[in-house]
Every structure is written in C-alpha cells, then in structure tokens.
Design an enzyme around this catalytic site. Structure first.
Site, short mmCIF file in Angstrom:
data_model
loop_
_atom_site.label_atom_id
_atom_site.label_comp_id
_atom_site.label_asym_id
_atom_site.label_seq_id
_atom_site.Cartn_x
_atom_site.Cartn_y
_atom_site.Cartn_z
N CYS A 11 30.61 29.71 45.47
CA CYS A 11 31.77 29.65 46.35
C CYS A 11 32.32 28.23 46.29
O CYS A 11 31.73 27.37 45.64
CB CYS A 11 31.47 30.12 47.78
N CYS A 85 36.17 31.59 44.71
CA CYS A 85 36.35 30.33 43.98
C CYS A 85 37.36 30.46 42.85
O CYS A 85 37.51 29.55 42.03
CB CYS A 85 35.02 29.80 43.46
N CYS A 89 35.00 29.36 37.77
CA CYS A 89 33.75 29.75 37.13
C CYS A 89 33.96 30.05 35.65
O CYS A 89 34.78 30.89 35.30
CB CYS A 89 33.18 30.98 37.84
#
Length: 141
Positions: A11, A85, A89
């Site tokens: 997160c 997020c 990633c």
C-alpha cells in the site's frame, strides 16, 4: 507455486492496510507462508489505530516498520496484493496480482478501522484457502 509461497502486501504508506494484512497472513498461516510488505511512499510509523485494531485480534504489529517497496520483493513473491498504490508496483510475468480495494485507515477512529480489519481478515482467509494445499492443514479459524 513454491512449497512455501511468498505473499507481498503493498500500500502507499505501508503503515495500515498492508501491515494488518501481513499480520493476519503471518498469524493465520502458522508460518506456512512467507510474508513481505512494502509501500510506494512509506510512512514514518505504523498507524497506531491499526496497531490497536490488530491487538484486539491478539496480533501484535507494534514491532513493524514501514518499508519501501523494492523490485526484489516483487520478484521473490508468488502473490502480490496491492491496496491503493496504483501503478507503483512493478509487474513480473508469472506472478499472481490482486488489487484489494480497501478504505485507507489513516486518520480514522478505531470504530472505522475495525470493519477494514475484518474485511482484510476475510480476504486473507480466502487467499490462504487458495494458496495452501488442503492436506497441509490449510484451514484457518
């Protein structure tokens, strides 16, 4: 998937949702899952309300520290769970990715964090039933 699967929780601040998820995964898997967590913009400390909510469940996350998400963490993981997020990633072929839409507990009172915590627990239990072999005692309480 590896004999001991690795699950990464991501997160933004690595201070609330991902820490609660990592705490549940560690506790409910009984060590049968390697657990990692990180954030795209890590906070300075774990959300104290998330700590309190997890303590009500008998899970201590007070010793955890928000960590910066690394490419190596993603590379090492079998399952990557993101929680708000966005595109921070990195994506590697052959990994299982899930985005869990969860309310950010930052700035929320304990009564508002409990439902988030309980939703995370349900998701962890479902994930465990999918990634651990049934004959390995995959049932969780």
């Amino acid at each position: 998937m590896a004999e001991t699967p690795t699950v990464l929780f991501v997160c933004v601040h690595n201070a609330g949702r991902s820490q609660m998820a990592a705490g549940y995964m560690t506790a409910l898997s009984g060590g049968r899952v390697a657990v990692l967590s990180g954030g795209s913009e890590p906070g300075s400390q774990i959300n104290p309300t998330a700590v309190a909510a997890m303590a009500e469940e008998g899970i201590d996350i007070t010793g955890n520290v928000p960590q910066l998400l690394t490419t190596d963490q993603v590379r090492e993981s079998d399952v990557v769970i993101t929680m708000g997020c966005g595109d921070a990633c990195p994506i590697f072929p052959g990994k299982r990715y899930e985005d869990w839409e969860l309310v950010d507990p930052a700035g929320k009172a304990i009564d508002e964090v409990r439902p988030i915590r309980d939703d995370i627990k349900r998701r962890i239990e479902a994930l465990l039933s999918e990634i651990l072999p049934a004959d390995g005692g995959g049932a969780v309480s």
